[in-house]
Design a protein around this motif. Structure first.
Motif, PDB file in Angstrom:
ATOM      1  N   MET A  91       2.951   8.014  -2.135  1.00  0.00           N
ATOM      2  CA  MET A  91       1.712   8.341  -1.548  1.00  0.00           C
ATOM      3  C   MET A  91       1.007   9.310  -2.513  1.00  0.00           C
ATOM      4  N   SER A  92       1.310   9.989  -3.345  1.00  0.00           N
ATOM      5  CA  SER A  92       0.800  10.661  -4.362  1.00  0.00           C
ATOM      6  C   SER A  92      -0.003   9.501  -5.249  1.00  0.00           C
ATOM      7  N   HIS A  93       0.652   8.566  -5.580  1.00  0.00           N
ATOM      8  CA  HIS A  93       0.124   7.397  -6.153  1.00  0.00           C
ATOM      9  C   HIS A  93      -1.201   6.844  -5.523  1.00  0.00           C
ATOM     10  N   LEU A  94      -1.027   6.591  -4.242  1.00  0.00           N
ATOM     11  CA  LEU A  94      -1.994   5.975  -3.168  1.00  0.00           C
ATOM     12  C   LEU A  94      -3.132   7.038  -3.250  1.00  0.00           C
ATOM     13  N   ILE A  95      -2.888   8.528  -3.314  1.00  0.00           N
ATOM     14  CA  ILE A  95      -4.104   9.285  -2.996  1.00  0.00           C
ATOM     15  C   ILE A  95      -4.817   9.362  -4.209  1.00  0.00           C
ATOM     16  N   ASP A  96      -4.119   9.261  -5.455  1.00  0.00           N
ATOM     17  CA  ASP A  96      -4.657   9.220  -6.741  1.00  0.00           C
ATOM     18  C   ASP A  96      -5.841   7.953  -6.962  1.00  0.00           C
ATOM     19  N   GLU A  97      -5.335   6.669  -6.264  1.00  0.00           N
ATOM     20  CA  GLU A  97      -6.008   5.682  -6.473  1.00  0.00           C
ATOM     21  C   GLU A  97      -7.266   5.815  -5.583  1.00  0.00           C
ATOM     22  N   THR A 119      -8.844   8.427  -4.542  1.00  0.00           N
ATOM     23  CA  THR A 119      -9.837   9.410  -4.988  1.00  0.00           C
ATOM     24  C   THR A 119     -10.483   8.832  -6.453  1.00  0.00           C
ATOM     25  N   LYS A 120      -9.741   8.193  -7.276  1.00  0.00           N
ATOM     26  CA  LYS A 120     -10.157   7.537  -8.413  1.00  0.00           C
ATOM     27  C   LYS A 120     -11.442   6.759  -8.099  1.00  0.00           C
ATOM     28  N   ASP A 121     -11.369   5.916  -7.007  1.00  0.00           N
ATOM     29  CA  ASP A 121     -12.488   4.943  -6.490  1.00  0.00           C
ATOM     30  C   ASP A 121     -13.629   5.583  -6.137  1.00  0.00           C
ATOM     31  N   LEU A 122     -13.215   6.612  -5.459  1.00  0.00           N
ATOM     32  CA  LEU A 122     -14.319   7.834  -5.212  1.00  0.00           C
ATOM     33  C   LEU A 122     -15.049   8.427  -6.288  1.00  0.00           C
ATOM     34  N   LYS A 123     -14.448   8.714  -7.252  1.00  0.00           N
ATOM     35  CA  LYS A 123     -15.179   9.508  -8.332  1.00  0.00           C
ATOM     36  C   LYS A 123     -15.894   8.486  -9.328  1.00  0.00           C
ATOM     37  N   ASP A 124     -15.755   7.297  -8.990  1.00  0.00           N
ATOM     38  CA  ASP A 124     -16.543   6.224 -10.007  1.00  0.00           C
ATOM     39  C   ASP A 124     -17.793   5.890  -9.423  1.00  0.00           C
TER      40      ASP A 124
END
Length: 108
Positions: free
Chosen positions: A95-101, A103-108
């Motif tokens: 789940m942490s990995h999915l959240i990181d994915e 949020t990474k997309d949102l930052k770009d």
């Protein structure tokens, strides 16, 4: 709890079964009030095959584990141990990995 700590030690240091994954931990232990039964929740940091092999290795070594536990912990009865696979840590990492994915997309 002392039973959980000793089970962890026995699994980590005493058992030489190659099926048991080195990243195996005892997440929780439930002992019945009469001390006859113990359910040990095991977490394996690895794939499903590693978890299955670890559980098989622990089940085959349960007699030795129980004797070691009796030697180390002063209980009226030495409980019969049942090992149960606990996926909560693995689930949390996923789940942490999915959240990181996301949020990474949102930052770009």
């Amino acid at each position: 709890m002392e039973v959980q700590r000793e089970l962890s030690e026995i699994i980590r240091r005493e058992i030489k079964d190659p099926r048991i994954h080195p990243m195996t931990s005892v997440v929780a232990v439930q002992v019945t009030p009469d001390l006859k039964y113990c359910k040990a929740y095991i977490s394996v940091l690895g794939d499903e095959e590693a978890a299955k092999n670890t559980l098989a290795g622990l089940k085959s070594g349960v007699g030795y584990i129980r004797r070691e536990l009796a030697r180390r912990v002063n209980l009226r009865n030495t409980p019969e141990i049942t090992f149960v696979l606990d996926q909560s840590i693995e689930y949390g990492v996923h789940m942490s990995h999915l959240i990181d994915e996301v949020t990474k997309d949102l930052k770009d």
